[in-house]
Design a protein around this motif. Structure first.
Motif, PDB file in Angstrom:
ATOM      1  N   ARG A 169       5.046  23.294  47.417  1.00  0.00           N
ATOM      2  CA  ARG A 169       3.762  23.637  46.809  1.00  0.00           C
ATOM      3  C   ARG A 169       3.890  24.895  45.958  1.00  0.00           C
ATOM      4  O   ARG A 169       3.365  24.968  44.845  1.00  0.00           O
ATOM      5  CB  ARG A 169       2.691  23.827  47.884  1.00  0.00           C
ATOM      6  N   LEU A 170       4.608  25.895  46.476  1.00  0.00           N
ATOM      7  CA  LEU A 170       4.800  27.128  45.719  1.00  0.00           C
ATOM      8  C   LEU A 170       5.652  26.879  44.477  1.00  0.00           C
ATOM      9  O   LEU A 170       5.312  27.330  43.373  1.00  0.00           O
ATOM     10  CB  LEU A 170       5.457  28.191  46.606  1.00  0.00           C
ATOM     11  N   LEU A 171       6.754  26.158  44.641  1.00  0.00           N
ATOM     12  CA  LEU A 171       7.654  25.921  43.512  1.00  0.00           C
ATOM     13  C   LEU A 171       6.961  25.130  42.410  1.00  0.00           C
ATOM     14  O   LEU A 171       7.064  25.473  41.217  1.00  0.00           O
ATOM     15  CB  LEU A 171       8.896  25.174  43.995  1.00  0.00           C
ATOM     16  N   ILE A 172       6.239  24.084  42.769  1.00  0.00           N
ATOM     17  CA  ILE A 172       5.567  23.267  41.766  1.00  0.00           C
ATOM     18  C   ILE A 172       4.429  24.045  41.109  1.00  0.00           C
ATOM     19  O   ILE A 172       4.194  23.924  39.903  1.00  0.00           O
ATOM     20  CB  ILE A 172       5.044  21.964  42.407  1.00  0.00           C
ATOM     21  N   PHE A 173       3.736  24.864  41.884  1.00  0.00           N
ATOM     22  CA  PHE A 173       2.683  25.712  41.311  1.00  0.00           C
ATOM     23  C   PHE A 173       3.250  26.609  40.214  1.00  0.00           C
ATOM     24  O   PHE A 173       2.680  26.725  39.117  1.00  0.00           O
ATOM     25  CB  PHE A 173       2.045  26.550  42.416  1.00  0.00           C
ATOM     26  N   LEU A 174       4.389  27.227  40.483  1.00  0.00           N
ATOM     27  CA  LEU A 174       5.003  28.121  39.494  1.00  0.00           C
ATOM     28  C   LEU A 174       5.562  27.331  38.312  1.00  0.00           C
ATOM     29  O   LEU A 174       5.393  27.730  37.149  1.00  0.00           O
ATOM     30  CB  LEU A 174       6.107  28.949  40.161  1.00  0.00           C
ATOM     31  N   LEU A 175       6.240  26.215  38.589  1.00  0.00           N
ATOM     32  CA  LEU A 175       6.824  25.425  37.508  1.00  0.00           C
ATOM     33  C   LEU A 175       5.766  24.868  36.569  1.00  0.00           C
ATOM     34  O   LEU A 175       5.905  24.929  35.351  1.00  0.00           O
ATOM     35  CB  LEU A 175       7.654  24.280  38.086  1.00  0.00           C
ATOM     36  N   GLU A 176       4.698  24.304  37.138  1.00  0.00           N
ATOM     37  CA  GLU A 176       3.647  23.738  36.303  1.00  0.00           C
ATOM     38  C   GLU A 176       3.012  24.804  35.430  1.00  0.00           C
ATOM     39  O   GLU A 176       2.718  24.581  34.253  1.00  0.00           O
ATOM     40  CB  GLU A 176       2.580  23.069  37.177  1.00  0.00           C
ATOM     41  N   GLY A 177       2.792  25.988  36.013  1.00  0.00           N
ATOM     42  CA  GLY A 177       2.201  27.064  35.219  1.00  0.00           C
ATOM     43  C   GLY A 177       3.107  27.520  34.104  1.00  0.00           C
ATOM     44  O   GLY A 177       2.687  27.635  32.946  1.00  0.00           O
TER      45      GLY A 177
END
Length: 523
Positions: A267-275
């Motif tokens: 969840r953290l990794l995808i949150f950062l990547l998407e942003g």
């Protein structure tokens, strides 16, 4: 050091933009795209050159992998016909339609290059489709179709790009060569994805350390992509197959601790990547505009025609694909005829994303083809299509679905199904308790029996009147206050030296886990 500072600043802007989007009720990708567009012309902001390898190997794999992990395999299987019609059929038709339009405007450009541009702009984006479709409450089948399309269409598009570029470079491309390329890319991707999934599943079954589980999970999409690229097969197909296989089997492969921890990490990794990825797309504007050598009139005309063609072709394809198939009796019995508003929403949900820009940046710029087609114009058109579809479709899709009534509130049905299954699960738990209780203290057995009954009651409470506080809500409210009081006492004891830091950390973890469970029950 400068590169590290730039990266930290970039991630920081992405986090602030995502927080702002949540506060304003907007979809984060749209806010971050606009922020990137604006920042690209702010003095002092360095130019960011987005490398295609970073997109296709560094960013795309984890995004597709997690999307596949979260996809319901049974729902995906039931919707496979419309998914393939969109992910394969529509991409091919869109690529050639755009190729014909571009070739009509620029007749001196080889048709293979025009089709390559069509394939680049054809596939909608996985991130934006998922983010917007889930947020606005579209029917589950529609969400599954859009997610499935965005998972598979990149593979079709990238294969078409490779074939078109090969033709542009002078390689003989006939039906035999195209068939071999498709078989090698898709078939090879399927084999690699399945083999990787089986291997990773075996590893996860034999690993008992949650940290090692997380490490294997994080490495999986990147290793799969690297292997697939080295073997010249479709890395997209390989990653998606791996994610679908493992996502369906994760409940059997991981311990509860590993599942909770892995979910938090992803969840953290995808949150950062998407942003970061949508911010990076917006930041490309200045670089692409300054590098554009084509005159403004041609640029605007070609961009408008390509955008209009993509929108028109999607609608022309979606309606026949939806209703003609239902002329077949078996399909009509299995899939009821949807209202005209459903394909309208699917037709309008064609937002493009970072894969389009990454694929555009792979267009060759070698001396032997540099003068045969306007690479700078093609890359700019791809970028413009991303911006236009995200800003126009992304901002108007919620209003369109609301206007057409394409919404689905399944909260009552979900609560009823959960309550029924939870009742059966509680009965099984009580039976297991009676069988295994043995000489256990009666107080322990009574406590476990009450816990089981409480779970069943919570599920049924969701079907009741939500305007009044339910027993489980009252329990959660009071228990949180109790936990805060316990946490305060432990902190004071640590500060006064009565307990060491390790004792506080252990107690804090237990309290955090319990409070986290209370918060999950409220969602």
């Amino acid at each position: 050091m400068e590169g590290i500072v730039d990266t930290v600043v970039l991630v920081g802007i992405a986090v602030v933009g995502a927080a702002l989007a949540r506060r304003l009720g907007f979809v984060a990708p749209l806010v971050l795209l606009v922020a990137g567009l604006g920042l690209s012309f702010v003095p002092g902001v360095p130019e960011v050159h987005l490398e295609p390898e970073l997109v296709l190997v560094g960013i795309l794999p984890p995004l597709l992998y997690v999307a596949a992990l979260q996809t319901s395999v049974p729902a995906f299987r039931l919707a496979i016909r419309p998914i393939l019609l969109l992910a394969v059929g529509l991409v091919v038709v869109s690529a050639f339609a755009v190729g014909l339009v571009v070739h009509a405007v620029l007749p001196e450009v080889p048709f293979a290059a025009c089709v390559a541009l069509g394939a680049i702009v054809a596939p909608p984006d996985a991130v934006s489709a998922t983010a917007i479709a889930r947020r606005i409450g579209l029917p589950r089948r529609v969400v599954t179709i859009l997610e499935g399309e965005s998972l598979l269409n990149d593979a079709t598009a990238l294969v078409l790009v490779r074939i078109s570029v090969a033709a542009l470079l002078g390689s003989a491309v006939g039906f035999a060569e195209i068939g071999a390329a498709v078989l090698r890319n898709v078939g090879g991707g399927l084999l690699i994805g399945f083999a990787a999934a089986v291997l990773v599943a075996w590893l996860l079954r034999h690993i008992s350390d949650p940290l090692l589980d997380d490490a294997v999970s994080l490495l999986t999409p990147f290793v799969v992509v690297i292997v697939a690229e080295e073997l010249h097969t479709s890395s997209v197909v390989a990653v998606v197959v791996t994610g679908l296989y493992l996502g369906h089997r994760i409940p059997y492969l991981l311990s509860p601790t590993s599942r909770l921890q892995m979910d938090a990490v992803w969840r953290l990794l995808i949150f950062l990547l998407e942003g970061v990825v949508f911010l990076l797309v917006g930041l490309q504007l200045r670089t692409l505009v300054t590098g554009l050598e084509t005159d403004l009139a041609t640029t605007v005309q070609l961009t408008a025609l390509v955008f209009g063609t993509l929108v028109a072709v999607r609608f022309v394809w979606v309606y026949p694909a939806t209703y003609l198939a239902r002329l077949v009796p078996s399909i009509r019995r299995r899939e009821p005829r949807p209202p005209l508003s459903v394909p309208a929403v699917i037709g309008w949900a064609g937002m493009r994303g970072v894969v389009t820009l990454g694929a555009a940046l792979t267009l060759p710029n070698t001396p032997d083809v540099a003068d045969s087609y306007p690479r700078d114009l093609f890359v700019f058109v791809a970028f413009a299509v991303i911006v236009l579809t995200l800003l126009i479709h992304g901002t108007t899709l919620p209003a369109l679905s609301r206007r057409l009534g394409v919404r689905e509130d399944t909260s009552t049905e979900d609560a009823l199904a959960e309550a029924a299954v939870q009742h059966a699960a509680s009965r099984a738990a009580r039976e297991a308790l009676e069988e295994q209780a043995g000489d256990a203290p009666a107080s322990v057995v009574d406590r476990l029996r009450a816990l089981t009954e409480g779970r069943s009651n919570v599920a049924w409470e969701r079907l009741g009147d939500q305007s009044q506080e339910t027993p489980s809500a009252a329990y959660g409210r009071l228990r949180r206050e109790m936990i805060r009081a316990e946490r305060r006492v432990f902190k004071e004891a640590r500060n006064s030296g009565r307990i060491p830091e390790e004792v506080l950390v252990r107690a804090q973890r237990e309290l955090d886990l319990e409070e986290s469970q209370l918060n999950r029950s409220d969602d």
